[in-house]
Design a protein around this motif. Sequence first.
Motif, PDB file in Angstrom:
ATOM      1  N   ARG A 250       0.823  -1.209   0.000  1.00  0.00           N
ATOM      2  CA  ARG A 250       0.000   0.000   0.000  1.00  0.00           C
ATOM      3  C   ARG A 250       0.859   1.262   0.000  1.00  0.00           C
ATOM      4  O   ARG A 250       0.524   2.254  -0.651  1.00  0.00           O
ATOM      5  CB  ARG A 250      -0.956  -0.004   1.197  1.00  0.00           C
ATOM      6  CG  ARG A 250      -2.093  -1.001   1.053  1.00  0.00           C
ATOM      7  CD  ARG A 250      -3.135  -0.846   2.133  1.00  0.00           C
ATOM      8  NE  ARG A 250      -2.623  -0.988   3.482  1.00  0.00           N
ATOM      9  CZ  ARG A 250      -2.474  -2.134   4.116  1.00  0.00           C
ATOM     10  NH1 ARG A 250      -2.806  -3.261   3.510  1.00  0.00           N
ATOM     11  NH2 ARG A 250      -2.006  -2.181   5.347  1.00  0.00           N
ATOM     12  N   SER A 251       1.968   1.233   0.717  1.00  0.00           N
ATOM     13  CA  SER A 251       2.858   2.398   0.753  1.00  0.00           C
ATOM     14  C   SER A 251       3.477   2.663  -0.607  1.00  0.00           C
ATOM     15  O   SER A 251       3.570   3.813  -1.040  1.00  0.00           O
ATOM     16  CB  SER A 251       3.971   2.181   1.785  1.00  0.00           C
ATOM     17  OG  SER A 251       3.439   2.074   3.064  1.00  0.00           O
ATOM     18  N   LEU A 252       3.900   1.615  -1.284  1.00  0.00           N
ATOM     19  CA  LEU A 252       4.490   1.794  -2.617  1.00  0.00           C
ATOM     20  C   LEU A 252       3.456   2.318  -3.607  1.00  0.00           C
ATOM     21  O   LEU A 252       3.756   3.194  -4.422  1.00  0.00           O
ATOM     22  CB  LEU A 252       5.088   0.477  -3.118  1.00  0.00           C
ATOM     23  CG  LEU A 252       6.367   0.030  -2.426  1.00  0.00           C
ATOM     24  CD1 LEU A 252       6.792  -1.349  -2.904  1.00  0.00           C
ATOM     25  CD2 LEU A 252       7.474   1.046  -2.658  1.00  0.00           C
ATOM     26  N   ILE A 253       2.244   1.794  -3.535  1.00  0.00           N
ATOM     27  CA  ILE A 253       1.178   2.274  -4.417  1.00  0.00           C
ATOM     28  C   ILE A 253       0.877   3.743  -4.118  1.00  0.00           C
ATOM     29  O   ILE A 253       0.724   4.562  -5.032  1.00  0.00           O
ATOM     30  CB  ILE A 253      -0.088   1.397  -4.289  1.00  0.00           C
ATOM     31  CG1 ILE A 253       0.186   0.000  -4.862  1.00  0.00           C
ATOM     32  CG2 ILE A 253      -1.276   2.039  -4.986  1.00  0.00           C
ATOM     33  CD1 ILE A 253      -0.912  -1.007  -4.590  1.00  0.00           C
TER      34      ILE A 253
ATOM     35  N   THR B 237      -6.995   1.947  -2.766  1.00  0.00           N
ATOM     36  CA  THR B 237      -5.780   1.327  -2.232  1.00  0.00           C
ATOM     37  C   THR B 237      -5.882   1.111  -0.727  1.00  0.00           C
ATOM     38  O   THR B 237      -5.480   0.064  -0.220  1.00  0.00           O
ATOM     39  CB  THR B 237      -4.552   2.211  -2.543  1.00  0.00           C
ATOM     40  OG1 THR B 237      -4.434   2.353  -3.951  1.00  0.00           O
ATOM     41  CG2 THR B 237      -3.284   1.615  -1.980  1.00  0.00           C
ATOM     42  N   LEU B 238      -6.422   2.076  -0.020  1.00  0.00           N
ATOM     43  CA  LEU B 238      -6.437   2.015   1.435  1.00  0.00           C
ATOM     44  C   LEU B 238      -7.660   1.308   2.019  1.00  0.00           C
ATOM     45  O   LEU B 238      -7.637   0.919   3.182  1.00  0.00           O
ATOM     46  CB  LEU B 238      -6.329   3.427   2.016  1.00  0.00           C
ATOM     47  CG  LEU B 238      -5.028   4.166   1.703  1.00  0.00           C
ATOM     48  CD1 LEU B 238      -5.077   5.578   2.260  1.00  0.00           C
ATOM     49  CD2 LEU B 238      -3.829   3.411   2.232  1.00  0.00           C
ATOM     50  N   SER B 239      -8.709   1.155   1.234  1.00  0.00           N
ATOM     51  CA  SER B 239      -9.918   0.520   1.777  1.00  0.00           C
ATOM     52  C   SER B 239      -9.834  -0.997   1.644  1.00  0.00           C
ATOM     53  O   SER B 239      -9.225  -1.519   0.726  1.00  0.00           O
ATOM     54  CB  SER B 239     -11.158   1.041   1.059  1.00  0.00           C
ATOM     55  OG  SER B 239     -11.144   0.651  -0.295  1.00  0.00           O
ATOM     56  N   GLY B 240     -10.460  -1.667   2.580  1.00  0.00           N
ATOM     57  CA  GLY B 240     -10.539  -3.117   2.509  1.00  0.00           C
ATOM     58  C   GLY B 240     -11.519  -3.542   1.422  1.00  0.00           C
ATOM     59  O   GLY B 240     -12.403  -2.781   1.027  1.00  0.00           O
ATOM     60  N   LYS B 241     -11.365  -4.741   0.937  1.00  0.00           N
ATOM     61  CA  LYS B 241     -12.224  -5.220  -0.154  1.00  0.00           C
ATOM     62  C   LYS B 241     -13.700  -5.214   0.229  1.00  0.00           C
ATOM     63  O   LYS B 241     -14.554  -4.987  -0.610  1.00  0.00           O
ATOM     64  CB  LYS B 241     -11.792  -6.619  -0.583  1.00  0.00           C
ATOM     65  CG  LYS B 241     -10.451  -6.621  -1.256  1.00  0.00           C
ATOM     66  CD  LYS B 241     -10.083  -7.988  -1.757  1.00  0.00           C
ATOM     67  CE  LYS B 241      -8.635  -8.008  -2.116  1.00  0.00           C
ATOM     68  NZ  LYS B 241      -8.240  -8.188  -3.389  1.00  0.00           N
TER      69      LYS B 241
END
Length: 181
Positions: free
Chosen positions: A101-104, A135-139
């Motif tokens: 997530r950090s790289l994205i 990117t930050l939210s859960g599915k």
Amino acid sequence: MKNQSFSDFMRRFGSAVFAAVLFICFALIIYLTKDIKLLVVNTTVNARFWPIIIGIGGCALSVIMLIQSIMEGVALRNREESGEAEKPPRAERFYQGAKRRSLITLALMFLYILGLDYFGFFAMTVAYLFLQILTLSGKENRKLWKIALIDVAFTLVIYLLFRYAFQMMLPAGKFWSMIGG
């Protein structure tokens, strides 16, 4: 043997190395803000303000992550030397998903900065926020219509705030100028 020691080092301190790389990237964001063109020079809140705030916040969080990672790595090494290490520490399990997530997030921030001059504030902010929230939210929390609504509403509020409260013109973008916008 040498490869094994590097592998052990990365297993123990890979998160610390990653935090150091993130720190460098956020410091680079702060450094690159000097190249942002200012349309209005005599104001405190200008086009460089928010990238600098984000860069400083990212640097601070990277330092915290670096310290925690080093402490976890040392603790893991001590547990391994005493024969007590069986399961990975909590921070190590957490950072596995956080690294991606950090790289994205970092890639999205760089793309946002690069596209701002060409596509303008409104288009790039809508695209950035939509992808960042995904990117930050859960599915289980991904309801695209809600994300799009929040995204457009937030971008509109920010645009109106800067335009009318701060009296600042935000970049319209060369693309919109070329097509007659």
